[in-house]
Write an enzyme that holds these catalytic residues in place. Structure first.
Site, PDB file in Angstrom:
ATOM      1  N   HIS A  23      91.519  62.231 -65.807  1.00 23.43           N
ATOM      2  CA  HIS A  23      90.429  63.030 -65.260  1.00 23.43           C
ATOM      3  C   HIS A  23      90.570  63.051 -63.743  1.00 23.43           C
ATOM      4  O   HIS A  23      91.443  62.378 -63.179  1.00 23.43           O
ATOM      5  CB  HIS A  23      89.066  62.443 -65.668  1.00 23.43           C
ATOM      6  CG  HIS A  23      88.860  61.045 -65.189  1.00 23.43           C
ATOM      7  ND1 HIS A  23      89.248  59.934 -65.915  1.00 23.43           N
ATOM      8  CD2 HIS A  23      88.336  60.557 -64.033  1.00 23.43           C
ATOM      9  CE1 HIS A  23      88.966  58.847 -65.248  1.00 23.43           C
ATOM     10  NE2 HIS A  23      88.403  59.182 -64.082  1.00 23.43           N
TER      11      HIS A  23
ATOM     12  N   GLU B 242      88.151  59.397 -54.373  1.00 19.40           N
ATOM     13  CA  GLU B 242      87.300  58.207 -54.496  1.00 19.40           C
ATOM     14  C   GLU B 242      87.801  57.098 -53.574  1.00 19.40           C
ATOM     15  O   GLU B 242      87.051  56.567 -52.762  1.00 19.40           O
ATOM     16  CB  GLU B 242      87.254  57.749 -55.952  1.00 19.40           C
ATOM     17  CG  GLU B 242      86.557  58.754 -56.854  1.00 19.40           C
ATOM     18  CD  GLU B 242      85.797  58.101 -57.987  1.00 19.40           C
ATOM     19  OE1 GLU B 242      84.561  58.237 -58.012  1.00 19.40           O
ATOM     20  OE2 GLU B 242      86.448  57.471 -58.850  1.00 19.40           O
TER      21      GLU B 242
ATOM     22  N   HIS C 292      93.101  60.321 -61.922  1.00 16.16           N
ATOM     23  CA  HIS C 292      93.123  59.010 -62.566  1.00 16.16           C
ATOM     24  C   HIS C 292      93.737  59.137 -63.961  1.00 16.16           C
ATOM     25  O   HIS C 292      93.172  59.817 -64.825  1.00 16.16           O
ATOM     26  CB  HIS C 292      91.712  58.432 -62.691  1.00 16.16           C
ATOM     27  CG  HIS C 292      91.090  58.079 -61.383  1.00 16.16           C
ATOM     28  ND1 HIS C 292      89.729  57.868 -61.221  1.00 16.16           N
ATOM     29  CD2 HIS C 292      91.650  57.889 -60.148  1.00 16.16           C
ATOM     30  CE1 HIS C 292      89.487  57.569 -59.957  1.00 16.16           C
ATOM     31  NE2 HIS C 292      90.617  57.582 -59.291  1.00 16.16           N
TER      32      HIS C 292
ATOM     33  N   THR D 277      84.973  53.588 -62.104  1.00 18.18           N
ATOM     34  CA  THR D 277      84.207  54.162 -60.994  1.00 18.18           C
ATOM     35  C   THR D 277      83.026  54.994 -61.478  1.00 18.18           C
ATOM     36  O   THR D 277      82.401  55.701 -60.696  1.00 18.18           O
ATOM     37  CB  THR D 277      85.104  55.032 -60.092  1.00 18.18           C
ATOM     38  OG1 THR D 277      85.594  56.155 -60.850  1.00 18.18           O
ATOM     39  CG2 THR D 277      86.268  54.223 -59.553  1.00 18.18           C
ATOM     40  N   THR D 278      82.728  54.898 -62.755  1.00 19.70           N
ATOM     41  CA  THR D 278      81.541  55.533 -63.336  1.00 19.70           C
ATOM     42  C   THR D 278      80.840  54.490 -64.205  1.00 19.70           C
ATOM     43  O   THR D 278      81.462  53.514 -64.639  1.00 19.70           O
ATOM     44  CB  THR D 278      81.909  56.755 -64.209  1.00 19.70           C
ATOM     45  OG1 THR D 278      82.852  56.349 -65.212  1.00 19.70           O
ATOM     46  CG2 THR D 278      82.514  57.875 -63.369  1.00 19.70           C
TER      47      THR D 278
END
Length: 307
Positions: free
Chosen positions: A118, A130, A143, A225-226
């Site tokens: 993604h 990011e 990523h 990171t989510t």
């Protein structure tokens, strides 16, 4: 009557909390219920988002530590073409990897299987990666998510501190279009609405740099990171960015969030490094040494040859 109203209010309150959704700062409005990155840890079962080993980070190159064990990677199946579905999931675009592609080497703990990839981006080709390097934010970041081959699901792999390895690639603006990305960008243009998807045929090699451009990279232990921000990720962030034209970068800003706002600035702000060390590969230094050794050996052979 008052009791019934009170119960209804409590039920309504609980439903709101159960239905809490995370979002990026670009989505937030006073009338929305979504939680921005600074409040992800307040969402139920997302307490890990306030952990000490969170991602992304700002990589300060002069503070990185050389690790000669960070050798080039061995990639298997990355050249294989596969058919999959690209989806606008309301937060990003996501593509499951529908082939057996593995990565090993580079001091990874065994062999890892590619699961999905993604992206994260800014607005119309502006800053949107990011991770940052010395404070610089690139326009976009890819990523590729992999997990140890012994696991059958990503959720199981996330229970292992080194169960997931993410390969992160930056993008930079180029004066020319990247032809390898034509099919991917065309597919992105067909999924503007949240929940939309379309078929896609590609190989991982077509979205990555060539292997010789993957020798310089950074390594550190971090997290997703989510939400839920599981601290179970071995991060590899490659130095050399992938070139895309301005129009190719802008294509991602035409996607829409669930609330039909423009899907822009889809990145989590950088997190504190705390006591972690960011390592760097020998990269070009090793390549240069090999070239120098080869040249030296060739010269020695010429000198020792009879006239």
């Amino acid at each position: 009557m008052h009791l019934l109203l009170l119960l209804a209010f409590i039920a309504s309150f609980l439903n709101i909390n159960d239905g809490e959704e995370w979002c990026y700062h670009s989505q937030f409005e006073c009338t929305t219920q979504c939680k921005t990155p600074d409040r992800w840890q307040t969402i139920r079962n997302n307490e890990k988002c306030s952990g000490n080993e969170q991602s992304p980070i700002n990589i300060v190159t002069k503070k990185t530590r050389l690790d000669e064990g960070l050798t080039p990677f061995q990639l298997s199946g990355f050249q294989e073409t596969f058919h999959s579905t690209i989806t606008n999931n309301g937060h990003s675009v996501k593509v499951p990897v529908a082939t057996n592609a593995y990565v090993s080497g580079g001091k990874l703990d065994g062999r890892y299987k590619a699961v999905q990839f993604h992206l994260h981006w800014g607005k119309d080709g502006g800053p949107g990666s990011e991770h940052t390097v010395d404070g610089e934010q690139y326009p976009m970041e890819l990523h590729i998510v992999t997990m140890k081959e012994k696991y059958t699901s990503l959720s199981n792999a996330l229970a292992d501190r080194t169960g997931v390895a993410v390969l992160g690639f930056f993008y930079e603006e180029s004066s020319r279009s990247n032809k390898q990305y034509d099919a991917f960008i065309n597919a992105v243009s067909r999924i503007s609405q949240s929940g939309a998807n379309t078929s896609i045929t590609l190989s991982l090699n077509t979205i990555m740099p060539s292997p010789q451009n993957m020798t310089n990279y950074f390594r550190y232990p971090g997290s997703l990171t989510t939400p839920g921000c599981a601290e179970a990720v071995v991060w590899t962030v490659f130095e050399r960015p992938i070139p895309l034209s301005r129009s190719q970068l802008q294509a991602f800003s035409r996607l829409l969030f669930k609330d039909n706002k423009a899907m822009v600035n889809t990145f989590r702000p950088v997190q504190p490094l705390n006591n972690r060390i960011v390592f760097r590969s020998a990269g070009d230094a090793v390549l240069g040494s090999i070239i120098l050794l080869t040249v030296s050996l060739a010269a020695a052979v010429r000198l020792s040859s009879p006239n």
